[in-house]
Design an enzyme around this catalytic site. Structure first.
Site: not given
Lengths: 459, 174
Positions: A103, A204, A207, A212, A360
């Site tokens: 509006h 982490d 991992h 990786h 990931d």
């Protein structure tokens, strides 16, 4: 509701799988975490001039962050107070006013309602515009990083960051001006619960070598030895892990700040030239942090890797999806070429097509969606690594774990997550300020370890 | 923008379209090394910039290679991405994704002797695991060089249409 004690077992170091799946848990998170914590919404460098704005999210709420004529910042809900439409659809820009498409209501840079089309003919002086400004949000900054909060009872941003400021100052204040964020953010959707990337970044280190493996092998550098977990090395002396009062935490890999960057001459030179200033300003303990690599989360949903310099916000979209926003952190006073090179390398590794990021996302999605099975969901997840090999440290604030490959800061993240879900208000949270770390019972771990080290014969 | 240049003739146009089909076939068969060795020039700039959503009145310039970009690779960097996929340790590609490419709207112009600017639309359809489906549309702006061993691309600009990428990553070649 007081159901979270059934979701986190601090002593047993485990979490119910429901934390990644259940709709009612997510609803409680929106109410008790995202409506009460300080959430990352921007950086001074993204709105440098009066009139500059960006649009962002706080959880699922759309937000406008706007630089005022006097240089201060305001943030407000990006939704017209008339019929609720989104007012600003641009990612960023400069605007004297925000005009609703529906509006034509006009809101000023400060969110106040300044003009209503045909006001006299339609409302006959019955509209109190002063009560119809966009809903304001508390805004505070720490070293240029801008956060918003919906809860007037919440502590100041500095108190919310708390003992983490001691660490953050090392890099956010830095030797001479700290860091800034480079946008525009890369944006992508990922089908996972928001806590999966938050916990991954907070603690982490485990991992890295396996998830990786391919990328580390290809990149080479200091972390190549971790690829495929092939290297036979003791992890205790390669770094540390930290967790704080309000769930913030990080893992430190010593002397590995730029390890993920392939083209890094400018950045390495910058760090070498400035580390002396850090030692002078903050002492040798924080010089160690300055040249190390950090994997970090600021509770609840902001993460970064210092050294790699990717900077993330995980905007939740229900319990099973997030929108990933990726900026790059660069030293404010580095030369343009070095900044650009850092940005290229940060995105190359942790952008939407990142050589490490793409590993990931798959894990995060899988860790979420496997819990759609009702039997699976009755199970618990384990985060016990390094338990009892952590405690208060004579130098470093918070609770310190002995290795960056450990889950100290997982445990700290979920400890505070549970506390937030259980607490009716911030007063109840403040009441735990002196006892928050009672779950870490091995109080003499660090004093014993450090005195044993001192007693060792020197080479 | 009104195009005043004259497109290449039918024979060259056909050769370029055939080249793209051969390129796509190598990618679909996961012959990444062959793809890289066959179609990528040593002076490649492989670029996918990030376009913000801005108001039409916004006068800020378009992104340059100095700005944030999803891809911003030179020859060695692109080669590293290929090498990574071939390590046998990219768990998310084992079992491998199934990717189909649909290249259309090919328009080619000669910009120098043996060099061509080629515009195309690319639709990428990626199937993963049991039931993951991702669809991407991109505008592609290539600069190709005709050599004794076929066409080589030395500049590839990929304009992805989605502001928020609807996929867990964009680690595939276009």
């Amino acid at each position: 509701m007081n159901g979270s004690s059934a979701l986190v077992d601090n002593i047993g170091a485990s979490q119910s799988r429901r934390v990644f799946w259940d709709q009612d848990v997510y609803q409680l998170e929106l109410e008790r975490i995202f409506s009460r914590c300080w959430l990352m919404i921007g950086h001074d460098s993204l709105v440098p001039k009066p009139g500059d704005f960006i649009t962002t999210y706080m959880a699922e709420d759309r937000v406008i962050l706007s630089r005022q004529p006097d240089g201060s910042l305001k943030a407000f809900i990006n939704s017209c107070t008339h019929r609720g439409n989104q007012i600003c659809h641009a990612d960023s820009g400069s605007a004297k006013a925000f005009v609703c498409n529906y509006h034509g209501w006009v809101f000023g840079q400060d969110g106040s309602l300044v003009d209503v089309p045909m006001e006299e003919r339609c409302y006959h002086s019955d509209l109190d515009k002063s009560k119809l400004g966009l809903a304001p949000i508390r805004v505070e900054t720490y070293k240029g990083f801008i956060f918003g909060c919906h809860d007037p009872e919440a502590p100041s941003l500095e108190d919310y960051l708390g003992d983490f400021c001691w660490y953050l100052d090392t890099i956010w204040d830095g030797p001479d001006g700290g860091l800034e964020l480079l946008g525009p953010p890369l944006k992508s959707t990922l089908a996972c619960n928001w806590k999966v990337p938050a916990e991954n970044f907070v603690g982490d280190g485990y991992h890295v070598g396996w998830t990786h493996a391919a990328a580390l092998q290809m990149i080479g550098g200091e972390l190549a030895g971790l690829s495929g977990n092939r290297a036979d090395m003791p992890f205790d002396d390669l770094g540390l892990q930290f967790t704080m009062r309000h769930g913030h935490g990080f893992g430190l890999i010593d002397n590995a700040a730029t390890a993920i960057h392939v083209k890094r001459d400018g950045y390495v030179k910058y760090l070498e030239e400035t580390r002396g200033g850090i030692r002078e300003k903050f002492g040798p303990e924080r010089e160690r942090l300055y040249v190390g690599h950090w994997n970090t989360s600021i509770f609840p949903n902001c993460s970064f890797l210092y050294g790699t310099n990717t900077f993330k916000i995980w905007h939740p979209r229900g319990p099973h999806e997030i929108e990933v926003w990726t900026y790059t952190m660069v030293p404010k006073n580095a030369d343009t070429e070095t900044k650009r090179s850092i940005q290229r390398e940060a995105i190359r590794s942790f952008g939407t097509a990142g050589t490490l990021e793409s590993d990931d996302g798959e894990n995060m999605s899988s860790a979420t969606y496997n819990n759609n099975g009702i039997i699976t969901r009755k199970g618990w997840m384990n985060s016990s690594m390094g338990k009892d090999r952590e405690g208060p440290h004579p130098v470093y604030p918070g609770i310190v774990g002995v290795s960056f490959i450990g889950e100290t800061s997982y445990r700290g993240f979920y400890r505070f997550w549970q506390e937030m879900l259980d607490a009716p208000d911030w007063a109840a949270i403040r009441a735990n300020d002196d006892t928050w770390d009672a779950m870490w019972t091995n109080r003499n771990f660090w004093p014993d370890r450090l005195s044993a080290k001192q007693a060792e014969p020197q080479d | 923008m009104t195009e005043t240049r004259k497109p290449v003739g039918m024979e060259l146009h056909h050769a370029i379209v055939s080249h793209y089909s051969a390129e796509v076939r190598m990618l679909q068969n996961q012959q990444y090394r062959e793809w890289f060795d066959t179609v990528i020039a040593e002076d490649i700039h492989y670029w996918m910039p990030v376009y913000e959503q801005r108001y039409a009145r916004d006068r800020r310039p378009d992104p340059t290679p100095g700005d944030a970009a999803i891809y911003n690779d030179d020859y060695a960097e692109l080669q590293q991405r290929v090498d990574r996929l071939l390590t046998g340790q990219v768990w998310m590609e084992d079992p491998p994704s199934r990717i189909r490419y649909f290249v259309t709207n090919v328009e080619a112009f000669e910009i120098a002797p043996f060099e061509f600017e080629v515009f195309s639309n690319v639709l990428v359809h990626r199937n993963r695991r049991q039931n993951e489906v991702y669809v991407h549309t991109l505008g592609r702006e290539d600069k190709l060089r005709k050599t004794d061993s076929g066409f080589k691309v030395f500049s590839r600009k990929l304009n992805i249409d989605a502001r928020v990428v609807q996929d867990k990553n964009l680690y595939f070649f276009v």
